[in-house]
Motif scaffolding. Structure first.
Motif, PDB file in Angstrom:
ATOM      1  N   ILE A  16       7.339  17.053  -1.873  1.00 16.79           N
ATOM      2  CA  ILE A  16       6.814  15.683  -1.910  1.00 16.79           C
ATOM      3  C   ILE A  16       6.091  15.408  -3.235  1.00 16.79           C
ATOM      4  CG2 ILE A  16       5.118  14.128  -0.832  1.00 16.79           C
ATOM      5  CD1 ILE A  16       5.801  15.594   1.880  1.00 16.79           C
ATOM      6  N   GLY A  17       5.358  16.406  -3.735  1.00 20.29           N
ATOM      7  CA  GLY A  17       4.620  16.223  -4.991  1.00 20.29           C
ATOM      8  C   GLY A  17       5.563  15.976  -6.151  1.00 20.29           C
ATOM      9  N   ASN A 141      -4.800  11.279   0.043  1.00 19.15           N
ATOM     10  CA  ASN A 141      -4.846  12.644   0.571  1.00 19.15           C
ATOM     11  C   ASN A 141      -3.668  12.826   1.528  1.00 19.15           C
ATOM     12  OD1 ASN A 141      -7.240  13.257  -0.796  1.00 19.15           O
ATOM     13  ND2 ASN A 141      -8.516  12.511   0.878  1.00 19.15           N
ATOM     14  N   ILE A 142      -2.883  13.876   1.311  1.00 19.22           N
ATOM     15  CA  ILE A 142      -1.726  14.104   2.171  1.00 19.22           C
ATOM     16  C   ILE A 142      -2.123  15.090   3.275  1.00 19.22           C
ATOM     17  CG2 ILE A 142       0.717  14.696   2.305  1.00 19.22           C
ATOM     18  CD1 ILE A 142       0.267  12.467   0.319  1.00 19.22           C
ATOM     19  N   ALA A 143      -2.288  14.561   4.467  1.00 17.13           N
ATOM     20  CA  ALA A 143      -2.588  15.416   5.626  1.00 17.13           C
ATOM     21  C   ALA A 143      -1.270  15.711   6.341  1.00 17.13           C
ATOM     22  CB  ALA A 143      -3.602  14.729   6.530  1.00 17.13           C
ATOM     23  N   GLY A 188       5.254  13.135   9.031  1.00 16.45           N
ATOM     24  CA  GLY A 188       5.891  13.975  10.033  1.00 16.45           C
ATOM     25  C   GLY A 188       6.827  14.927   9.307  1.00 16.45           C
ATOM     26  N   ARG A 189       7.787  15.477  10.027  1.00 20.66           N
ATOM     27  CA  ARG A 189       8.632  16.515   9.421  1.00 20.66           C
ATOM     28  C   ARG A 189       9.442  15.968   8.247  1.00 20.66           C
ATOM     29  NH1 ARG A 189      13.091  17.396  13.752  1.00 20.66           N
ATOM     30  NH2 ARG A 189      13.582  15.229  14.051  1.00 20.66           N
ATOM     31  N   CYS A 190       9.400  16.696   7.148  1.00 22.18           N
ATOM     32  CA  CYS A 190      10.021  16.260   5.892  1.00 22.18           C
ATOM     33  C   CYS A 190      10.695  17.475   5.252  1.00 22.18           C
ATOM     34  CB  CYS A 190       8.921  15.686   4.997  1.00 22.18           C
ATOM     35  SG  CYS A 190       9.486  15.145   3.393  1.00 22.18           S
ATOM     36  N   ALA A 191      11.885  17.275   4.735  1.00 17.95           N
ATOM     37  CA  ALA A 191      12.714  18.402   4.281  1.00 17.95           C
ATOM     38  C   ALA A 191      12.187  19.035   2.987  1.00 17.95           C
ATOM     39  CB  ALA A 191      14.145  17.915   4.081  1.00 17.95           C
ATOM     40  N   GLU A 211      11.550  12.040  -0.976  1.00 19.59           N
ATOM     41  CA  GLU A 211      11.514  10.758  -1.709  1.00 19.59           C
ATOM     42  C   GLU A 211      11.041   9.603  -0.832  1.00 19.59           C
ATOM     43  OE1 GLU A 211      14.078  12.871  -1.620  1.00 19.59           O
ATOM     44  OE2 GLU A 211      15.991  11.861  -1.268  1.00 19.59           O
ATOM     45  N   HIS A 212      11.205   9.751   0.498  1.00 20.12           N
ATOM     46  CA  HIS A 212      10.721   8.690   1.391  1.00 20.12           C
ATOM     47  C   HIS A 212       9.189   8.651   1.382  1.00 20.12           C
ATOM     48  CE1 HIS A 212      14.771   9.442   3.492  1.00 20.12           C
ATOM     49  NE2 HIS A 212      14.881   8.430   2.660  1.00 20.12           N
ATOM     50  N   VAL A 213       8.569   9.824   1.413  1.00 21.10           N
ATOM     51  CA  VAL A 213       7.100   9.871   1.379  1.00 21.10           C
ATOM     52  C   VAL A 213       6.614   9.392   0.000  1.00 21.10           C
ATOM     53  CG1 VAL A 213       5.065  11.324   1.721  1.00 21.10           C
ATOM     54  CG2 VAL A 213       7.155  11.797   3.012  1.00 21.10           C
ATOM     55  N   ALA A 214       7.336   9.799  -1.039  1.00 16.63           N
ATOM     56  CA  ALA A 214       6.967   9.366  -2.399  1.00 16.63           C
ATOM     57  C   ALA A 214       7.007   7.839  -2.511  1.00 16.63           C
ATOM     58  CB  ALA A 214       7.913   9.996  -3.417  1.00 16.63           C
ATOM     59  N   ALA A 215       7.980   7.218  -1.854  1.00 12.31           N
ATOM     60  CA  ALA A 215       8.093   5.747  -1.908  1.00 12.31           C
ATOM     61  C   ALA A 215       6.892   5.088  -1.234  1.00 12.31           C
ATOM     62  CB  ALA A 215       9.396   5.302  -1.251  1.00 12.31           C
ATOM     63  N   VAL A 216       6.401   5.699  -0.163  1.00 14.69           N
ATOM     64  CA  VAL A 216       5.204   5.148   0.514  1.00 14.69           C
ATOM     65  C   VAL A 216       3.991   5.284  -0.411  1.00 14.69           C
ATOM     66  CG1 VAL A 216       3.636   5.435   2.476  1.00 14.69           C
ATOM     67  CG2 VAL A 216       6.111   5.568   2.827  1.00 14.69           C
ATOM     68  N   ILE A 217       3.885   6.406  -1.101  1.00 14.84           N
ATOM     69  CA  ILE A 217       2.753   6.592  -2.030  1.00 14.84           C
ATOM     70  C   ILE A 217       2.836   5.555  -3.159  1.00 14.84           C
ATOM     71  CG2 ILE A 217       1.670   8.195  -3.662  1.00 14.84           C
ATOM     72  CD1 ILE A 217       2.720  10.486  -1.803  1.00 14.84           C
TER      73      ILE A 217
END
Ligand SMILES: NC(=O)c1ccc[n+]([C@@H]2O[C@H](COP(=O)([O-])OP(=O)(O)OC[C@H]3O[C@@H](n4cnc5c(N)ncnc54)[C@H](OP(=O)(O)O)[C@@H]3O)[C@@H](O)[C@H]2O)c1
Length: 237
Positions: A16-17, A141-143, A188-191, A211-217
């Motif tokens: 994700i980073g 912060n990524i929990a 949630g679960r992320c590859a 990349e989905h989590v990155a898009a939210v950030i």
């Protein structure tokens, strides 16, 4: 939100980073300077080399090889960051560690490392930069959803993420007077590699991608991001 000029991302080597860094780096509105933290590894070398090879907006990447479990080292890196950069506008506390084990088999040093990387490091980075006079626009912060409920074998990880969610709430309340937004994200679960450690038999093609989590950030750092007023934003498929 004023256009952020400097962004710091921990756990920038992989997962994700890495995707978060790539997304901001390649966005026309992205920050001029990116500060990347991870331990020294081939993956980190590759990420930095890829950025250098395709840099359409001539951005600057500053790399720090640091073990976030080493608090003195983190304090040292933050002193360097504060010395070299006028301000860190956006901070993404993304790095995470897990070593899932049943209670009887948990090695206490592994519990300590989990808390050090997942909880103490985000705290130390924020505290040290504030002490150096930094004024954040946004702290993400990524929990994890693991911090919202327990699963067998995930004791150390869940405990660290649960504490990070609560710590983020306090940061949000305390830092709002300085104009800083603090958002906690619980994916949630992320590859990624970390997910493979938690669920080795899962097909990564069937779950959320980094990349989905990155898009939210990216959305949180955009003009509309200030309308997200959440104690803990759950991001999942
Ligand atoms: N993937 C999921 O399903 C999921 C779900 C919920 C939350 N999360 C959270 O999302 C965040 C990113 O994880 P990911 O899934 O992208 O995992 P990942 O691909 O395994 O990446 C983890 C990152 O954290 C860094 N890191 C770990 N230990 C470190 C240490 N001691 N010092 C410095 N850096 C360290 C790693 O860098 P090194 O190269 O130094 O190891 C790497 O860049 C984590 O906080 C994780 O808990 C993930």
């Amino acid at each position: 939100m004023t256009k952020p000029e400097t962004m710091l991302v921990t756990g920038a080597s992989r997962g994700i980073g890495r995707e978060t860094v790539r997304r901001f780096f390649l966005a026309p509105q992205g920050p001029r300077e990116l500060i990347l933290l991870a331990r020294k590894s081939d993956a980190f070398d590759r990420t930095v080399a890829e950025l250098a090879a395709d840099n359409p907006y001539e951005r600057t990447v500053h790399r720090h090889d640091v073990d976030l479990a080493d608090r003195d080292a983190v304090i040292g890196v933050m002193a360097e960051v504060a010395d070299r950069h006028e301000n860190v506008d956006v901070l993404v506390n993304n790095a995470g560690f897990t070593d899932p084990k049943p209670i009887q088999q948990i090695d206490f040093s592994s519990f300590e490392r989990t808390i050090a990387v997942n909880l103490y490091a985000p705290f130390t980075i924020v505290q040290e930069l504030l002490r150096h006079g930094n004024s954040f626009q946004l702290v993400v912060n990524i929990a994890s959803t693991a911090g919202l409920g327990g699963r067998p074998g995930w004791l150390t990880y869940s405990a660290s993420k649960s504490a990070l969610i609560t710590m983020s709430e306090v940061m949000k309340e305390e830092l709002s007077m300085y104009g800083t937004r603090v958002v906690c994200i619980s994916p949630g679960r992320c590859a990624t590699d970390l997910r493979r450690t938690l669920a080795p038999d899962e097909d990564p093609g069937t779950i959320m991608q980094p990349e989905h989590v990155a898009a939210v950030i990216e959305m949180l750092a955009s003009d509309v991001g200030r309308f997200v007023d959440s104690q803990n934003l759950v991001v999942r498929q």
